[in-house]
Design a protein around this motif. Sequence first.
Motif, mmCIF file in Angstrom:
data_model
loop_
_atom_site.group_PDB
_atom_site.id
_atom_site.type_symbol
_atom_site.label_atom_id
_atom_site.label_comp_id
_atom_site.label_asym_id
_atom_site.label_seq_id
_atom_site.Cartn_x
_atom_site.Cartn_y
_atom_site.Cartn_z
ATOM 1 N N TYR A 112 36.554 40.015 32.337
ATOM 2 C CA TYR A 112 37.183 40.041 34.077
ATOM 3 C C TYR A 112 37.060 40.740 35.380
ATOM 4 O O TYR A 112 37.927 40.772 36.123
ATOM 5 C CB TYR A 112 38.240 40.706 32.985
ATOM 6 C CG TYR A 112 39.605 40.903 32.639
ATOM 7 C CD1 TYR A 112 41.047 39.464 32.824
ATOM 8 C CD2 TYR A 112 38.898 40.701 30.422
ATOM 9 C CE1 TYR A 112 41.477 39.071 31.853
ATOM 10 C CE2 TYR A 112 40.264 39.618 29.633
ATOM 11 C CZ TYR A 112 40.914 39.109 29.895
ATOM 12 O OH TYR A 112 41.572 38.309 29.364
ATOM 13 N N LEU A 165 43.123 35.150 33.311
ATOM 14 C CA LEU A 165 42.468 36.183 34.476
ATOM 15 C C LEU A 165 43.820 37.165 34.858
ATOM 16 O O LEU A 165 43.714 38.420 35.050
ATOM 17 C CB LEU A 165 41.560 35.654 35.352
ATOM 18 C CG LEU A 165 39.947 35.214 34.126
ATOM 19 C CD1 LEU A 165 39.244 34.541 35.689
ATOM 20 C CD2 LEU A 165 39.158 36.386 34.500
ATOM 21 N N LYS A 166 44.559 36.627 35.346
ATOM 22 C CA LYS A 166 45.838 36.742 35.867
ATOM 23 C C LYS A 166 46.322 37.829 35.254
ATOM 24 O O LYS A 166 47.216 38.775 35.960
ATOM 25 C CB LYS A 166 46.601 35.824 36.453
ATOM 26 C CG LYS A 166 46.342 34.747 37.264
ATOM 27 C CD LYS A 166 46.905 34.041 38.351
ATOM 28 C CE LYS A 166 46.339 33.144 39.453
ATOM 29 N NZ LYS A 166 47.137 32.231 40.251
ATOM 30 N N HIS A 167 46.834 36.604 33.779
ATOM 31 C CA HIS A 167 47.655 38.573 32.681
ATOM 32 C C HIS A 167 46.825 38.973 31.559
ATOM 33 O O HIS A 167 46.530 37.719 30.787
ATOM 34 C CB HIS A 167 48.856 36.939 32.421
ATOM 35 C CG HIS A 167 49.675 36.316 33.326
ATOM 36 N ND1 HIS A 167 50.659 37.613 34.194
ATOM 37 C CD2 HIS A 167 49.219 35.370 34.027
ATOM 38 C CE1 HIS A 167 51.046 36.337 34.959
ATOM 39 N NE2 HIS A 167 50.360 35.596 35.278
ATOM 40 N N ILE A 179 37.380 27.803 38.162
ATOM 41 C CA ILE A 179 39.376 27.793 37.517
ATOM 42 C C ILE A 179 39.922 26.587 37.403
ATOM 43 O O ILE A 179 40.615 26.182 37.019
ATOM 44 C CB ILE A 179 39.915 29.510 38.289
ATOM 45 C CG1 ILE A 179 39.257 30.967 37.542
ATOM 46 C CG2 ILE A 179 41.129 29.011 38.227
ATOM 47 C CD1 ILE A 179 40.011 31.327 37.978
ATOM 48 N N CYS A 204 39.162 47.119 34.251
ATOM 49 C CA CYS A 204 39.372 46.060 33.676
ATOM 50 C C CYS A 204 40.000 46.695 32.090
ATOM 51 O O CYS A 204 40.545 45.424 31.088
ATOM 52 C CB CYS A 204 38.352 45.419 33.517
ATOM 53 S SG CYS A 204 38.394 44.310 34.986
ATOM 54 N N ARG A 244 34.515 38.607 39.226
ATOM 55 C CA ARG A 244 34.706 38.061 40.464
ATOM 56 C C ARG A 244 34.399 39.102 40.816
ATOM 57 O O ARG A 244 33.606 38.837 42.110
ATOM 58 C CB ARG A 244 36.321 37.911 40.558
ATOM 59 C CG ARG A 244 36.066 37.313 42.372
ATOM 60 C CD ARG A 244 37.361 37.003 42.625
ATOM 61 N NE ARG A 244 37.980 35.720 41.767
ATOM 62 C CZ ARG A 244 38.630 35.441 41.124
ATOM 63 N NH1 ARG A 244 39.372 36.731 40.377
ATOM 64 N NH2 ARG A 244 39.297 34.584 41.033
ATOM 65 N N ASP A 247 35.840 30.632 41.239
ATOM 66 C CA ASP A 247 37.216 29.735 41.931
ATOM 67 C C ASP A 247 37.453 28.701 41.468
ATOM 68 O O ASP A 247 37.762 27.988 40.936
ATOM 69 C CB ASP A 247 36.957 30.673 43.150
ATOM 70 C CG ASP A 247 37.765 32.146 43.151
ATOM 71 O OD1 ASP A 247 38.694 32.353 42.544
ATOM 72 O OD2 ASP A 247 37.027 32.986 44.369
ATOM 73 N N ASP A 274 43.052 30.778 34.768
ATOM 74 C CA ASP A 274 43.175 31.350 35.531
ATOM 75 C C ASP A 274 44.310 32.400 35.008
ATOM 76 O O ASP A 274 44.418 33.652 35.528
ATOM 77 C CB ASP A 274 44.304 30.634 36.584
ATOM 78 C CG ASP A 274 44.679 29.188 36.377
ATOM 79 O OD1 ASP A 274 44.991 29.101 35.010
ATOM 80 O OD2 ASP A 274 45.396 28.534 37.122
ATOM 81 N N VAL A 275 45.304 31.551 34.253
ATOM 82 C CA VAL A 275 46.264 32.744 33.551
ATOM 83 C C VAL A 275 45.449 33.805 32.773
ATOM 84 O O VAL A 275 46.214 34.914 32.562
ATOM 85 C CB VAL A 275 46.868 31.500 32.295
ATOM 86 C CG1 VAL A 275 47.655 32.476 31.431
ATOM 87 C CG2 VAL A 275 47.625 30.520 33.221
#
Length: 346
Positions: free
Chosen positions: A249, A223-225, A138, A275, A252, A135, A220-221
């Motif tokens: 991935y 990992l989120k997508h 990111i 993942c 975390r 975090d 962040d993009v």
Amino acid sequence: MALEQAMNISKDEIALYDRQIRLWGLEAQERMRSSNILIVHMSAVSDEVSKNIALAGVGSITVLDDSIVLPEHLSVHCYLQDDDVSRPIAQAMASYLKALNPRVSIIPDVEPIEEKPDTYFANFDVIVAADIDIDIMIDLNNKCRDFGKAFYGTQSFGLFGYVFADLNEYTYSIEREKANVATKPGPETSTRSIVSVNVKRDGTQVKEVVTKIEKYKPLDVVLKHPIDLSVHLKPRQLLKVSPVLPTFYAMRGLKKALFENNLTREHIQEVCTNCARALGLPAGIITPSYVSNVKLGFNTELSAVASVLGGVLGQNILNYLARREQPIQNIAIFDGSSFTAPIYCI
């Protein structure tokens, strides 16, 4: 080579960096010489990175780390000695880096990264985050984007590791022999476009200087997508994708389990398999032997792995500053169990 072309580079520096000046040119060396690099947290990988870029002659390296040297650090950080125990690690590493190349300004900073104002990061050209909380990584990546700075995140765990790059929009040039088919400006891949092509003669050879631009996504993009690799690769190719990619991935969740003392083989298998499926990969790439290797070395740094990752990352930083050669787009994986180092665009 006329000294007038050397801009602010002295005759001694031209002799010292002769090999890379011949490779990249004086203008590229001047960019390196005037660059400011920030290393966030000293790890085995960032030790190697710092050494490589210091020897290459960057302008300054700031070592940001608020931790103290412990006896167990001596087996990880190759430059630390017994006398360094209880010293701030940033100050100890700065001393050794300065000895490697006195021409480079080495600045230790022992303040916690959480206490740094956003404007602090605007002072650097390249920021490297090594083995820090995902975090925080990111957040740091997003700050780099706000100020238009290059960002690299890296971590090694046992036999494995990765280097993630977000260079925002990066323009660079490649010089090569002119092909029979003319190179035309325009899109080359989903992330890369050719901006211009200039043809020149070098003796009897006809060469072309191709200028390209790479567009990156922030961490962040990414990992989120997760990208669906099954759309881009054939089934046989999917089986060859490194299991380290889905582990990236899963980082975390794995670190949370480690903190809670719940990093079991079953948990690693489950999280990494989930993942892998999210990436469109077959669950079978997460093998029991791979899971065992991750469990065994998750909280361990190996000097051989760090040397490879540090070499890759250090060279990419120099390529970025020189604006030559193809940069990482956007993650390089190292798998020490298979001795492979693929690069994936995710």
